[in-house]
Design a protein around this motif. Structure first.
Motif: not given
Length: 452
Positions: A151-157
């Protein structure tokens, strides 16, 4: 046993991290300010760098640019989720970077050759570590004992929604993971004064991240005729009162276990104290409070004033003044309790307290068979490290996975000095070349050791 890494493999994995770091996937709370082309290029680059992952695993897009892969195993009874995120925080243009922040240059560091650039530690190093481990195992014809999800998120920050979408997808598919591993802990060198071996810190919980805004209002007016107790003065007073009223301190169970585990490695006079940490918790709490801000943060909810706003001009008295507070809510505390504490500390009913973002602390994950598996892999790849649970101070996407999984752990399998940890979200972020290789080995070992 995990395979060793050849010089060819080393060059290959270093080049992959360089390729991803050179693409500035900076996230922003305002979608209009996000460079979607950069994220498009990153996903295309990942497909180029990890062809077997993309050809051999089932892929679902989540959110705008998030990725959720399924690697079918021999069984789907106890699926595992390995996580990381694709986005990075912005660059401070005035910060004194030794090397271009998106250059991904190979240059010396105090611990040897390193890849320098934004995202090497947070969190493209983990993205590459996971994908390269899977790529090598696919190349070897390995079939995992259990389903493995990436699972690779694109808006964690920016506390975005891609991870929530991944959770929704898994829930709809009836997937309840046995355990989840996300970024967080590390092989932390120089973690405690007087402790020589590095600590393999595994986050078994994380503090809740909450944003609060203090607001003071008034008439405003011309700066030549100031009145007492205007909005800016009341905000300043409120900030000082909050700082002088820290939350009560009490070391939670994971912190006490950490103290007990490092007891054999501290200076001799401290060993009896820490070896009985769970029985003398108040004394251990006092010791941590005296050990500096990092250690003190392990014992309590913390509040930091991070943003201030007032008048739009130097000769205008502000009609509204605001202060933003970043609150990290300790296990056992609540957001509602935080607001009550702030109200009591400020002692000014004219100050409005607005909760802008609410995040409760995560449940504490058990230290059972899944935790022991993670520990054993640390022992194999990092035999000098002391594995231990801890309370993670920052927030990760994995907090959302606690809705479908009771075993959520935060651990990035990279050696990090204190200076490297301080570079996260700052300047001179870098990851050692050998550390990256060891990280790939760790993920590979974990996957190979999944039990039937």
């Amino acid at each position: 046993m995990a395979a060793t890494t050849s010089a060819t493999d080393l060059d290959r994995v270093v080049g992959k991290l360089q390729a991803l770091v050179r693409i500035p996937t900076v996230s922003d709370r305002n979608p209009a300010r996000v460079d979607t082309d950069a994220f498009d290029r990153l996903l295309a680059e990942m497909e180029t760098q990890f062809p077997r992952v993309h050809a051999g695993l089932e892929l679902t897009r989540v959110g705008t640019h998030g990725l959720l892969f399924r690697w079918p195993g021999a069984s789907d009874a106890r699926p595992v989720v390995l996580m990381a995120h694709l986005d990075v925080v912005p660059i401070d243009a005035d910060a004194p970077w030794q090397h271009p922040p998106f250059g991904a240059e190979i240059a010396d560091s105090p611990t040897g050759p390193a890849i320098w650039g934004r995202g090497t530690l947070d969190d493209k190093g983990c993205v590459v570590g996971i994908c390269e481990a899977v790529e090598l195992l696919l190349e070897a014809g390995h079939v995992p004992a259990q389903d493995v999800w990436l699972s690779f998120g694109c808006d964690e920050e920016v506390s975005g929604t891609a991870a929530l979408a991944a959770v929704d997808h898994l829930r709809a598919a009836g997937v309840r993971p046995w355990f989840v591993v996300d970024e967080g802990g590390a092989i932390a060198h120089e973690a405690f004064p007087g402790v020589k071996p590095p600590l393999g810190v595994i986050g078994v919980t994380e503090k809740g991240t909450t944003s609060v805004e203090l607001v003071a209002e008034g008439r405003g007016g011309h700066a030549s005729t100031p009145a007492r107790n205007g909005p800016t003065a009341r905000i300043a007073r409120a900030i000082l009162r909050v700082e002088k009223s820290p939350f009560p301190a009490s070391a939670p169970a994971p912190t006490l276990e950490l103290m007990r585990r490092i007891a054999p490695h501290v200076p001799l006079p401290l060993r009896p104290l820490l070896s009985r940490a769970d029985r003398i918790a108040p004394a251990v709490t006092r010791a941590l409070l005296a050990a500096g801000p990092e250690a003190a943060a392990m014992t309590r909810t913390t509040v930091a004033a991070t943003t201030l706003s007032g008048s739009p001009a130097l000769n205008v008295i502000a009609s509204t003044a605001k202060a933003g507070l970043n609150v990290r809510v300790m296990v056992g505390d609540t957001v509602a309790g935080v607001v009550d504490h702030l109200r009591a500390a400020i002692k000014d009913d004219s100050i409005r307290i607005d909760v802008v973002e609410s995040g409760e602390p995560s449940p504490v994950s058990p230290m059972d068979d899944a935790f022991r598996l993670i520990e054993s892999c640390i022992g194999e790849v990092f035999p000098d490290a002391v594995p231990t649970p801890y309370v993670m101070m920052a927030a990760t996407d994995s907090r959302h996975f606690t809705e479908i999984c009771e075993r959520v752990y935060r651990f990035a399998p990279f050696r990090m000095t204190k200076a490297q940890r301080q570079a996260i979200h700052s300047y001179d972020e870098h990851l050692g070349v050998s550390a990256l290789v060891d990280g790939v080995r760790w993920y590979r070992t974990l996957i190979e050791r999944l039990p039937a």
